[in-house]
Design a protein around this motif. Sequence first.
Motif, PDB file in Angstrom:
ATOM      1  N   THR A 217     -53.401-142.204 -68.116  1.00 42.29           N
ATOM      2  CA  THR A 217     -52.974-143.795 -68.063  1.00 42.29           C
ATOM      3  C   THR A 217     -52.267-144.448 -69.071  1.00 42.29           C
ATOM      4  O   THR A 217     -51.839-145.458 -68.929  1.00 42.29           O
ATOM      5  CB  THR A 217     -54.528-144.566 -68.070  1.00 42.29           C
ATOM      6  OG1 THR A 217     -55.075-144.121 -69.307  1.00 42.29           O
ATOM      7  CG2 THR A 217     -55.286-143.930 -66.946  1.00 42.29           C
ATOM      8  N   HIS A 218     -51.733-143.883 -70.154  1.00 42.40           N
ATOM      9  CA  HIS A 218     -51.124-144.497 -71.146  1.00 42.40           C
ATOM     10  C   HIS A 218     -49.896-143.563 -71.429  1.00 42.40           C
ATOM     11  O   HIS A 218     -49.792-142.586 -71.203  1.00 42.40           O
ATOM     12  CB  HIS A 218     -52.177-144.310 -72.384  1.00 42.40           C
ATOM     13  CG  HIS A 218     -53.072-145.593 -72.396  1.00 42.40           C
ATOM     14  ND1 HIS A 218     -54.162-145.149 -71.891  1.00 42.40           N
ATOM     15  CD2 HIS A 218     -53.260-146.571 -73.026  1.00 42.40           C
ATOM     16  CE1 HIS A 218     -55.037-146.243 -71.912  1.00 42.40           C
ATOM     17  NE2 HIS A 218     -54.342-147.431 -72.731  1.00 42.40           N
TER      18      HIS A 218
ATOM     19  N   TYR B 269     -50.164-148.884 -71.575  1.00 37.16           N
ATOM     20  CA  TYR B 269     -50.223-148.225 -70.136  1.00 37.16           C
ATOM     21  C   TYR B 269     -49.030-147.646 -69.472  1.00 37.16           C
ATOM     22  O   TYR B 269     -47.905-148.398 -69.995  1.00 37.16           O
ATOM     23  CB  TYR B 269     -50.810-149.298 -69.289  1.00 37.16           C
ATOM     24  CG  TYR B 269     -52.145-149.850 -69.417  1.00 37.16           C
ATOM     25  CD1 TYR B 269     -53.057-149.312 -70.483  1.00 37.16           C
ATOM     26  CD2 TYR B 269     -52.751-151.376 -68.786  1.00 37.16           C
ATOM     27  CE1 TYR B 269     -54.192-149.961 -70.649  1.00 37.16           C
ATOM     28  CE2 TYR B 269     -54.024-151.689 -68.980  1.00 37.16           C
ATOM     29  CZ  TYR B 269     -54.681-151.181 -69.733  1.00 37.16           C
ATOM     30  OH  TYR B 269     -55.989-151.497 -70.108  1.00 37.16           O
TER      31      TYR B 269
ATOM     32  N   TYR C 206     -50.837-146.570 -64.035  1.00 33.91           N
ATOM     33  CA  TYR C 206     -51.997-147.315 -64.349  1.00 33.91           C
ATOM     34  C   TYR C 206     -52.153-149.035 -64.383  1.00 33.91           C
ATOM     35  O   TYR C 206     -52.774-149.730 -64.121  1.00 33.91           O
ATOM     36  CB  TYR C 206     -52.518-146.811 -65.780  1.00 33.91           C
ATOM     37  CG  TYR C 206     -53.875-147.081 -65.852  1.00 33.91           C
ATOM     38  CD1 TYR C 206     -55.018-146.776 -65.136  1.00 33.91           C
ATOM     39  CD2 TYR C 206     -54.332-148.037 -67.182  1.00 33.91           C
ATOM     40  CE1 TYR C 206     -56.309-147.060 -65.370  1.00 33.91           C
ATOM     41  CE2 TYR C 206     -55.751-148.251 -67.431  1.00 33.91           C
ATOM     42  CZ  TYR C 206     -56.698-148.011 -66.799  1.00 33.91           C
ATOM     43  OH  TYR C 206     -57.943-148.281 -66.865  1.00 33.91           O
TER      44      TYR C 206
ATOM     45  N   GLN D 248     -53.981-151.676 -62.281  1.00 32.59           N
ATOM     46  CA  GLN D 248     -54.858-152.606 -62.725  1.00 32.59           C
ATOM     47  C   GLN D 248     -54.429-154.060 -62.510  1.00 32.59           C
ATOM     48  O   GLN D 248     -55.312-154.865 -62.606  1.00 32.59           O
ATOM     49  CB  GLN D 248     -54.742-152.254 -64.520  1.00 32.59           C
ATOM     50  CG  GLN D 248     -55.380-151.155 -64.885  1.00 32.59           C
ATOM     51  CD  GLN D 248     -56.951-151.206 -64.970  1.00 32.59           C
ATOM     52  OE1 GLN D 248     -57.531-151.984 -65.107  1.00 32.59           O
ATOM     53  NE2 GLN D 248     -57.342-150.176 -64.103  1.00 32.59           N
TER      54      GLN D 248
ATOM     55  N   CYS E  31     -47.118-152.869 -69.948  1.00 34.63           N
ATOM     56  CA  CYS E  31     -47.217-151.533 -69.763  1.00 34.63           C
ATOM     57  C   CYS E  31     -45.645-151.061 -70.071  1.00 34.63           C
ATOM     58  O   CYS E  31     -44.789-152.115 -69.973  1.00 34.63           O
ATOM     59  CB  CYS E  31     -47.294-150.900 -68.486  1.00 34.63           C
ATOM     60  SG  CYS E  31     -46.183-151.059 -67.318  1.00 34.63           S
TER      61      CYS E  31
END
Length: 761
Positions: free
Chosen positions: A347-348, A355, A359, A363, A420
């Motif tokens: 997710t990162h 992020y 992901y 989100q 992100c």
Amino acid sequence: MYTNYYFFFILCSYIASIAITGFLLVRMHAMKSKSAIMLRHSLICTFLTAITCSVAMQDTLPSTSMLLQTIISMISTWNIFFFVLFCRRITDEGNKVNRFLHIGYRLLVVADSISLIINYFTGCLFQIVLIDPNTNQYAMLTYSPYVFHYAICYGSLIYSFTLLLVTMRSLPRIYWSRYYWITLCLGLLIIWDAASILVPGFPNLNVIGYALAGLFAYHLSLDHVPVGVTNQILSLLSKQMDYMFFFFDQFGRCLYMNDSACEFLKTDLTRTDDILDELSEKLTHQLDLQEDSSFEIELQKDGKTLTYAIKCSGLTDEDGNALGRSVLIFDYTKEYEAYRRTRYHATHDRLTGTYNKDYFIDQAEKLLNANPTEEYLMITSDVKDFKLINDTLGTSQGDRVLKRIADILRNLTRDKELYCRLGGDRFALLMPRRYFDEEVFIRNSTDMIQFDQMISYPVNVYFGVYAIEDRTLPVATMIDRSFIAINSVKGISTHRIGYYDDSMRSNALRAQQLTAELDAALRDEDFLLYLQPQVTVEREVSGAEVLIRWNHPVNGLMMPGSFLPIFEQNGQIAKIDYYIWEHTCILLRKWIDAGVSQYLSVNISPTDFMFYNIYDVFTELVQKYQIPPNRLRLEITETAIIHNIDETLILIKRLQDYGFYIEMDDFGSGYSSLNTLKDIPVDALKVDMKFLSASKNVSRSRIILSSILAMAKELKLSIITEGVETEDQVVFLREHGTDMYQGFYFAKPMPIEDYEHLYLK
Ligand code: C2E
Ligand code: CA
Ligand code: CA
């Protein structure tokens, strides 16, 4: 010698044997395992022996009695033979088959049977003799060769007995209960049998002995594992397992905990009481629910955080009454950390710790759905010239820039906002509109990064803002829109934040469309050269500026203003310019061959400097087409020169030394002060009337123009005034010393043929 009681007693033992073996044979009829088959064979033999013995007890002729005794002896051998095989199976000896011994043993049994058959005719082993004519009783008189039969039978029995004993010795005590009844039974059988042979009148009970041995064998090894064994094993299992195991009764009192659980509660865990409280609270809760549950708790131990997985399950009796709950706790730290790590990587973004795109989108959707009334902005960022930083300073420095951008975003957001890295140098951020402060973003859009002691580099970030109105759009589209907004400010040094509006989208689509068509247009020569004459004070045409037109198959003739900015932004203009430069050279070649002495002047876009070594390109072109360099004039815009003044000054000098004529295009549109002008060694300034007429105050703009002209004169620079539209302007310009004119007043840009027709006579 035989009493009626004795007779009755023996008969009962046979009947009991028939009943036991019959019962067992019925129960075992479906069993398929090897040991079961062996035992079944043995039981069949016992069953037949019991029947034959019962028959033999009736009054018979000696010859019948001889036959029955032969049958009994034969079956006994086979009975023991199968029992031996059974014992080998249940003691694991059966897996270590020695074929040679096995065949030998079988041959001995067969030989025994044959010898008994021969005996029936010859009486060499035993005979039946009448011992009391009154009671008509017989006895068996054995001869020494009969020892062979005894040896086989006893040898086999003793072998089985020893095998069971040895096995028991090698096994833990818990398992003994599976063997000792069979072993005991066998032992007794051996002793009893021996006694009945050696002691005259001793009752022969070996048939019931075999039947009982069969019963134990069936019960203990095939049918049922003794409860004691399983109980002991289970209690040891729970005692010794790594998991902590508790059992709470239906009132929540702990009835049992295993060693690990005791150990767990004894350790100096700071929260032992809490755990028990938590546990018992959960348990009471769970008991109400009557459902199994799993959860995790975290505890601090020796400065480390440990994660424990807890699994509670209810236990009921056979009637479904709740007996309590079992609780299984185990140290889950390693697995949990591994899980967290994989989840984190999935997710990162590895580099910046923000992020990743997938992901973020996930989100963002959740955040938007959870707050339907809040107005949100989708903001994206793009670093100016990031590719340049990567190429010139190396990727590790590029990485530092990206980390810094991630920090900037971190500072710009509060807790509940998402951001992100989308990939490359692009980041995205979703924030409520009410928290957005343009000032703060602008302040954060420029940052100085110290790469090492020598190099510090200004990092500029552009932001694109899309105010989310249509929430049904996919988040990816929202991101795209905010990128479109970035493109609207890219290249504009005064702007850092672009705001999306719908016209941008159609523009972006158009840009996409034209970009897709570019290569085909170059290949099909859809780009045309239009020429606009440049006129001397004496009103003679001395040459022309080459201006591009796109003869588009659908849109018709397109002016440069409608497509060049798009290609300027994506760098494709370099291809188009080269096309124009080369075609200009081809035209000049044609003119030179035809004896025409006019020059042509081409435009160089600021972007071209990023793609080409301008000096090499032009010197190669004039060499290729054999054109004197002074016949090809180069127009470089003021902004392109000022942008990278040191390098362009050197370039201009070299081009001039080679013989090119350099003009500074759009002079007065940029920010160069007249002061910097004196350092720039161009041959001519092109001043556009439109920059002056933009000012409403005509007299004021005339003052400015006249002072530019005066200054240029002093610096001995030629002046070309373009955008000349009226006679008035011409008069004014002539008075103030302009050298050349270009403008609609004289002629509009026109196709080559028209130009040649009008001006090359
Ligand atoms: P520019 O280099 O300043 O070219 C002069 C522009 O002014 C031309 O517009 C020309 O048609 C227009 N013009 C000439 N006389 C007058 C007049 O009296 N009144 C008015 N209102 N306009 C006049 P054009 O052809 O539309 O080109 C626009 C710009 O596109 C050019 O400005 C130049 O920057 C760029 N361009 C055109 N062709 C090329 C090319 O091949 N390469 C590059 N890099 N840029 C080009
Ligand atoms: Ca020009
Ligand atoms: Ca111009």
